[in-house]
Design an enzyme around this catalytic site. Structure first.
Site, PDB file in Angstrom:
ATOM      1  CG  ASN A  67      -1.435   8.960   1.064  1.00 41.01           C
ATOM      2  OD1 ASN A  67      -0.780   9.006   2.089  1.00 41.01           O
ATOM      3  ND2 ASN A  67      -2.757   8.806   1.055  1.00 41.01           N
ATOM      4  CG  ASN A  97      -4.373   5.416   4.165  1.00 41.52           C
ATOM      5  OD1 ASN A  97      -5.264   4.748   3.675  1.00 41.52           O
ATOM      6  ND2 ASN A  97      -3.348   5.868   3.465  1.00 41.52           N
ATOM      7  CG  ASP A 100     -10.983   4.685  -0.449  1.00 43.48           C
ATOM      8  OD1 ASP A 100     -11.450   4.675   0.696  1.00 43.48           O
ATOM      9  OD2 ASP A 100      -9.804   4.378  -0.716  1.00 43.48           O
ATOM     10  CG  ASP A 101      -9.577   8.764  -3.592  1.00 42.40           C
ATOM     11  OD1 ASP A 101      -8.603   8.395  -2.934  1.00 42.40           O
ATOM     12  OD2 ASP A 101      -9.914   8.233  -4.667  1.00 42.40           O
ATOM     13  CD  GLU A 132      -9.097   4.320  -3.858  1.00 42.74           C
ATOM     14  OE1 GLU A 132      -9.964   3.656  -3.278  1.00 42.74           O
ATOM     15  OE2 GLU A 132      -8.506   5.277  -3.331  1.00 42.74           O
ATOM     16  CG  ASP A 133      -6.253   7.024  -6.198  1.00 41.42           C
ATOM     17  OD1 ASP A 133      -6.954   7.418  -5.244  1.00 41.42           O
ATOM     18  OD2 ASP A 133      -5.110   6.554  -6.026  1.00 41.42           O
ATOM     19  NE  ARG A 154      -5.756  11.735  -6.423  1.00 44.71           N
ATOM     20  CZ  ARG A 154      -6.506  11.129  -5.516  1.00 44.71           C
ATOM     21  NH1 ARG A 154      -7.713  11.525  -5.270  1.00 44.71           N
ATOM     22  NH2 ARG A 154      -6.067  10.084  -4.836  1.00 44.71           N
ATOM     23  CE  LYS A 183      -6.891   2.886  -1.846  1.00 46.32           C
ATOM     24  NZ  LYS A 183      -7.052   3.725  -0.658  1.00 46.32           N
ATOM     25  CE1 TYR A 223      -4.157   1.553   0.331  1.00 49.16           C
ATOM     26  CE2 TYR A 223      -3.390   2.466   2.401  1.00 49.16           C
ATOM     27  CZ  TYR A 223      -4.323   2.421   1.387  1.00 49.16           C
ATOM     28  OH  TYR A 223      -5.416   3.229   1.440  1.00 49.16           O
TER      29      TYR A 223
HETATM   30  O1  LIG Z   1      -4.304   5.090  -1.141  1.00 49.99           O
HETATM   31  C1  LIG Z   1      -4.124   5.747  -0.095  1.00 49.99           C
HETATM   32  O2  LIG Z   1      -3.166   5.567   0.640  1.00 49.99           O
HETATM   33  C2  LIG Z   1      -5.159   6.745   0.323  1.00 49.99           C
HETATM   34  C3  LIG Z   1      -5.885   7.221  -0.836  1.00 49.99           C
HETATM   35  O3  LIG Z   1      -6.960   6.748  -1.181  1.00 49.99           O
HETATM   36  C4  LIG Z   1      -5.246   8.223  -1.695  1.00 49.99           C
HETATM   37  O4  LIG Z   1      -4.244   8.818  -1.318  1.00 49.99           O
HETATM   38  O5  LIG Z   1      -5.731   8.390  -2.823  1.00 49.99           O
HETATM   39 MG   LIG Z   2      -7.246   6.936  -3.258  1.00 50.38          MG
END
Ligand SMILES: O=C([O-])CC(=O)C(=O)O
Ligand SMILES: [Mg+2]
Length: 676
Positions: free
Chosen positions: A532, A576, A390-391, A367-368, A277, A295, A224
């Site tokens: 991060n 986190n 999640d973000d 995610e991202d 992203r 994840k 991670y």
């Molecule tokens: O992945 C991680 O550590 C936390 C998160 O969702 C991000 O930074 O986008």
């Molecule tokens: Mg993320």
């Protein structure tokens, strides 16, 4: 040659064969891969003694290849062979053994022979990449889901055709774990550890999860953040075997077919990214796949969702990362990102296909994604699908929990604090909104009012009402009355926050001056540097403790080691979303929830805050250690499930009485199973 297990009664084999033939004749299955699928279904649905489908499938394959090596898809030839096989069994009755059957009257002899024609096929000939549905022998050793390596017992080696394929020694899973951890600890470079763990995951899934669960604090920074960030950046170079599912613009119009290529039918959680992203590292295109994979590894290790129920997906719509486009090892589409209608249509096709293939209760975790898509996608699909960003939402729940826990150290109620964010994207506005919602609920004040306690700074400065017209939609609620301020330091001085939160994705932006300023009017400033990986963190733990003269309560998105300052050791927490999403998802899955509601996020957050006990406060910690995460996840899951039932969004009925116990009982254990 063909070897049905002797434990299979001929009757059951005949019944299987005739059902399969009927399927083929009725054109229910049209080609060979469908036969395999049909066989799985038939095996599953007929309560016959066919407990292992492996040999049947193998023989079907065999027959197929034997019929015509160039065209394995000819159902008529396959049926012919099946019929002959059936009559052999019928003739011999219960005494029959499969060894009595020879599909083409000794077309295949003994000795070493290339019976499937794969070795002798020339380049222009087609070969069938067939596999078994139940592994045994060599294929069992190559199947990460079932492989146990040297831990196969003597009996299993006998019954599963493993004799000679393994060295004579047998060992326990514990010993394997010890060996693997020794090996991993020898690597100095984190990326090498990451690669070693990925290889383990692809070789022996249970052992991988055993390591991860038992050594979570040590291995989390590898699978991670921060290492997964570097892995994504170098994904093309370190790429060995594909993990997860890739859906690119090339698959437009065929997304459902692509989903059907995934081998698992019962998927409960999908984590999907479009790579725009990745953490705070920006657009990594198709190489963002490391994130959904990582994840979901945590979904299993931390939340107990079965690995086979987890599906990582990357949607490749191109990348604007020039360096990647020019990288000869880049694994994605070599084109600029598509946007607008073409993007929306592909996402729409994807969302419909997921629902069609896996039903209403599969969780889709975004995610991202970049801000502009993340908010829109969540808004667009939250009423029709079980979606969670999640973000935006996961990070919000974890930060709210940390802030609520920190109140025990800094005093006051949530509504008495003042918040300043650097970064007004997904995390920033998501956290701000959840804090405002919580204050609103607690104080029975409209959320429009409670938002006024929260200020955000973006790349153009403090978000204020005079900027409203030019702000993106998701920033508008935060445009309060104030004179314009164009930098963080002045904003800190003017707003005088008690809580300073970094969610900018830009490293080293909490400068000495900023931290000194926030420490000048707070006895114990709460400082969260959330971005991060570590390189993007707004400040380091050492900087936060040193510049605040040891007074800051500090937590960060990526982990930092403890810091010694003036003879005292400070242990930073990790704020986190990994604390939240595994338990949150588990709660949705076990209750059969069909939609996510904000109150579920508050329930998850409250549960996490409740896990911070006195012993941790004494150390200045606002989060519990990750070593307790499975227990924490079970509690979060239970709280989320309870809320789902309360809101009428749960479909698993009746509601289990003790939800914590129920959540625990649903959690995957990585301990090896014994094979019959
Ligand atoms: O992945 C991680 O550590 C936390 C998160 O969702 C991000 O930074 O986008
Ligand atoms: Mg993320």
């Amino acid at each position: 040659m063909i070897s049905f297990k002797r434990t299979h009664s001929p009757k059951s084999i005949i019944s299987f064969i005739s059902t399969t033939s009927t399927c083929i004749l009725n054109k229910k299955v049209s080609h060979f891969s469908s036969v395999v699928a049909a066989q799985k279904q038939i095996t599953a649905s007929s309560a016959s003694s066919l407990t292992t489908g492996f040999d049947l499938q193998r023989s079907l394959c065999f027959l197929c290849c034997n019929c015509n090596r160039k065209s394995v898809a000819d159902p008529q030839l396959l049926i012919g062979s099946l019929r002959r096989m059936e009559s052999t069994f019928n003739e011999l009755g219960d005494k029959a053994s499969v060894l009595d059957f020879d599909p083409k009257s000794a077309d295949v002899g003994g000795g070493v022979e290339d019976i499937y024609g794969e070795d002798t096929a020339t380049e222009d000939q087609l070969v069938t990449p067939w596999t078994y549905s139940v592994a045994s022998g060599y294929s069992l050793l190559r199947d990460p889901q079932y492989n146990k390596g040297l831990a196969f017992t003597e009996k299993e080696r006998d019954t599963h055709y493993l004799r000679g394929l393994l060295p004579p020694a047998t060992c326990s899973q514990q010993l394997q774990e010890k060996k693997l951890m020794n090996n991993i600890r020898q690597y100095q470079v984190p990326l090498q550890k990451y690669m070693a763990l990925t290889e383990l995951q692809e070789r022996n899934e249970r052992l991988f999860y055993k390591l991860l669960i038992d050594n979570v604090e040590e291995l989390l920074p590898i699978v991670y953040t921060p290492t997964v960030g570097e892995a994504c950046q170098k994904f093309g170079s370190i790429f060995r075997r594909p993990q997860g599912l890739y859906i690119s613009l090339k698959e437009k119009g065929k997304v459902l077919e692509v989903l059907k290529n995934w081998p698992e039918r019962t998927v409960q959680v999908i984590v999907v990214t479009d790579g725009e992203r990745i953490l705070g590292l920006g657009d990594l295109g198709c190489q963002g796949m490391g994130i959904p994979v990582g994840k979901l590894a945590l979904y299993t290790a931390l939340g107990g969702v079965r690995p086979s129920a987890c599906l990582p997906i990357t949607i490749d719509v191109g990348t604007n990362n020039k360096q990647l486009l020019e990288d000869e090892f880049y694994i994605g589409l070599r084109q600029k990102r598509t946007t607008g209608k073409e993007y929306a249509d592909l996402l729409d096709e994807f969302m419909s296909a997921v629902k069609q293939n896996y039903g209403e209760k599969v969780l889709i975790q975004f995610e991202d994604f970049a801000n502009h898509n993340a908010f829109q996608l969540l808004e667009k699909y939250r009423r029709t699908h079980l979606v969670f960003n999640d973000d935006i939402q996961g990070t919000a729940a974890v930060v709210l929990a940390g802030v609520v826990a920190a109140l025990r150290l800094v005093g006051g109620s949530l509504s008495e604090h003042k918040f300043l964010f650097l970064g007004a994207g997904e995390a920033g506005t998501g956290i701000a909104e959840l804090i405002a919602l919580e204050i609103s609920k607690k104080t029975k004040t409209p959320v429009e009012e409670t938002r006024k306690k929260i200020w955000l700074v973006d790349s153009k400065g403090l978000i204020v009402s005079s900027r409203k017209d030019s702000l993106q939609q998701f920033k508008k609620p935060w445009a309060h009355e104030h004179e314009p301020i164009d930098n963080l330091l002045d904003a800190v001085k003017a707003i005088k926050p008690t809580v300073l939160i970094g969610s900018s994705g830009v490293g080293r932006t909490f400068t000495k001056e900023v931290i000194e300023a926030v420490s000048s009017f707070n006895e114990k400033p709460l400082i969260l540097a959330l971005s991060n990986p570590t390189s993007q963190s707004e400040c380091t733990a050492e900087e936060a403790y040193t510049w605040s003269k040891g007074r800051a309560i500090f937590a960060s998105g990526s982990p930092f080691d403890p810091v010694e300052y003036n003879g005292k050791v400070y242990v930073p927490g990790q704020s986190n979303n990994a604390y939240i999403f595994p338990g949150f998802g588990l709660g949705l899955v076990i209750s059969g929830a069909i939609r996510v509601h904000d109150d579920m996020l508050l329930a998850a957050s409250e549960s996490l805050a409740g896990e911070v006990t006195e012993e941790y406060f004494e150390k200045g910690l606002i989060y519990p250690p990750f070593s307790n995460i499975r227990k924490i996840s079970a509690h979060i899951a239970a709280n989320v499930a309870a809320k789902a039932y309360e809101l009428g969004l749960a479909t698993r009925l009746p509601r289990p009485e003790n939800l914590v116990k129920y959540a625990e009982s649903c959690m995957y254990s990585p301990v090896y199973r014994n094979y019959r």
